[in-house]
Design an enzyme around this catalytic site. Structure first.
Site, PDB file in Angstrom:
ATOM      1  CE  LYS A 117       2.289   0.561  -1.490  1.00  0.00           C
ATOM      2  NZ  LYS A 117       2.245  -0.710  -1.085  1.00  0.00           N
TER       3      LYS A 117
ATOM      4  CB  CYS B  52       1.353  -2.216   5.278  1.00  0.00           C
ATOM      5  SG  CYS B  52       2.704  -3.409   5.368  1.00  0.00           S
TER       6      CYS B  52
END
Length: 393
Positions: A217, A335
């Site tokens: 990210k 997640c």
């Protein structure tokens, strides 16, 4: 190898995986790799066939099987051709006998299925959690565009909901391509790319990736900054963070990298307190949204571990909030598809911090869940994610 010998080999690998799960040892990937290393006579076609059988069995069994044979018999129960290979011949498995143990098919251990049901994960969505994952790329805007990358890939790819994403079949050897060495793309699931998009980073901003890990990210945020502004990537995991400098150099991304001491994060981040325009909090979680990539993870998760994750998530969200300036924003990502790690964490934070509010998120995918969005493999063809963007008033 004969087909029956492949089945017996898969049973041997499964026995090792099951033993490792019970002692909280190495992953199925590592165990399979080691088994093949010590069985060098096994050819490439046999390896693929054995791996396929092992992972089919792992995906089929909800609870930890009593043995590799029991797991394989669960597959054979629905596949007469596979059952016929249990004939006791050559190097194959012994013939099936009446009433011998057969593992029970299911989505996950019973307690975890209950958690998923309480989080409104339907049976269809559960099926999607155990499918085969594709391989997604993110075109690196610092060096190229998605269209330009697509034109030079050696294979056919398709686009996804994320503006820089391309999708290939799982297992495509993309890291051997010249375009990877040149930093033209990174491997990143579309869902992860959309979570980064939710933070809406603009060039010139001061941005923190609080739980940077290996930097997936971070590199997406760096591309959004386009070389302008400040980017701090930090984590408490030295091993994972150590991979970021090489990745950033390949991508042409600029970021300060800072290792934090557990429990003393805000001391090390005092110079950023109340100054960040945007903070990414990719919190540690159970990974229930990534079972397509590591299905035996559902055998390893416990209720106690889930409770620990929830405490860590609340803590890292609190730390991230301290870094945001008034008017700035924070995106919280896990997640996981469990409410205990997503909507519940955000709801508790907002209830305790009245200077924050939930912000609008429009990333082109996802279903509203609490104050955020949920992505699932079944609904969005991504890994499973929950993310919510908050604004400090």
């Amino acid at each position: 190898m004969t087909p029956a010998a492949r089945v017996q080999s898969a049973i041997e690998v499964l026995d090792l995986v099951i033993a490792s799960v019970r002692r909280e040892g190495a992953s199925a990937d590592r165990i399979a790799a080691e088994w093949f290393r010590t069985h060098r006579f096994v050819g490439s076609k046999d390896r693929r066939a054995i791996r396929d059988l092992v992972w089919q069995a792992i995906r089929t069994c909800g609870e930890v099987p009593m043995s590799g044979r029991a797991a394989m018999l669960a597959l054979a129960a629905a596949d007469p051709a596979l059952a016929a290979l249990f004939d006791g011949s050559g190097y194959g498995p012994a013939a099936i006998v009446p009433d011998e143990p057969v593992a029970v098919a299911g989505l996950a251990p019973a307690w975890l299925e209950a958690q998923l049901a309480a989080s409104d994960i339907t049976a269809e969505q559960g099926v999607g959690l155990l499918g085969r994952a594709p391989l997604d790329l993110r075109a690196n805007r610092l060096k190229t565009t998605r269209d330009a990358l697509l034109a030079q890939l050696p294979v056919t790819a398709e686009t996804t909901q994320a503006p820089d994403a391309l999708r290939l079949p799982g297992g495509t050897p993309v890291e051997t391509w010249p375009a990877f060495a040149e930093g033209l793309f990174e491997v990143q699931d579309t869902g992860s790319q959309l979570a980064c998009r939710a933070l809406a980073v603009q060039p010139g901003e001061a941005v923190v990736d609080l739980c940077a890990g290996g930097g997936g990210k971070t590199l997406a945020l760096a591309a959004a900054l386009d070389g302008r502004g400040q980017l701090l990537a930090c984590d408490i995991d030295r091993a994972r963070l150590s991979r970021l400098p090489q990745r950033a150099a390949r991508a042409g991304a600029l970021a300060e990298i800072r290792l934090l001491d557990p429990g003393r994060e805000l001391v090390a981040l005092a110079d950023w307190a109340g100054k960040a325009d945007a903070v990414m909090v990719d919190a540690p979680c159970s990974g229930t949204g990534t079972w397509r990539r590591g299905p035996e993870a559902r055998w390893r998760l416990t209720a106690q571990a889930l409770a620990r994750y929830a405490r860590m998530q609340a803590d890292v969200l609190r730390i991230g909030g301290e870094l945001v300036r008034p008017g700035g924003r924070l995106t919280y990502v896990v997640c996981s598809l469990l409410d205990a790690e997503g909507p519940d964490v955000i709801a508790a934070f907002l209830a305790a911090n009245l200077q924050w509010r939930a912000a609008e998120q429009d990333v082109g995918a996802g279903t509203p869940r609490g104050a955020g969005l949920r992505l699932t493999p079944w609904d969005d063809a991504t890994d499973g994610f929950f993310f919510a963007t908050l604004q400090r008033l």
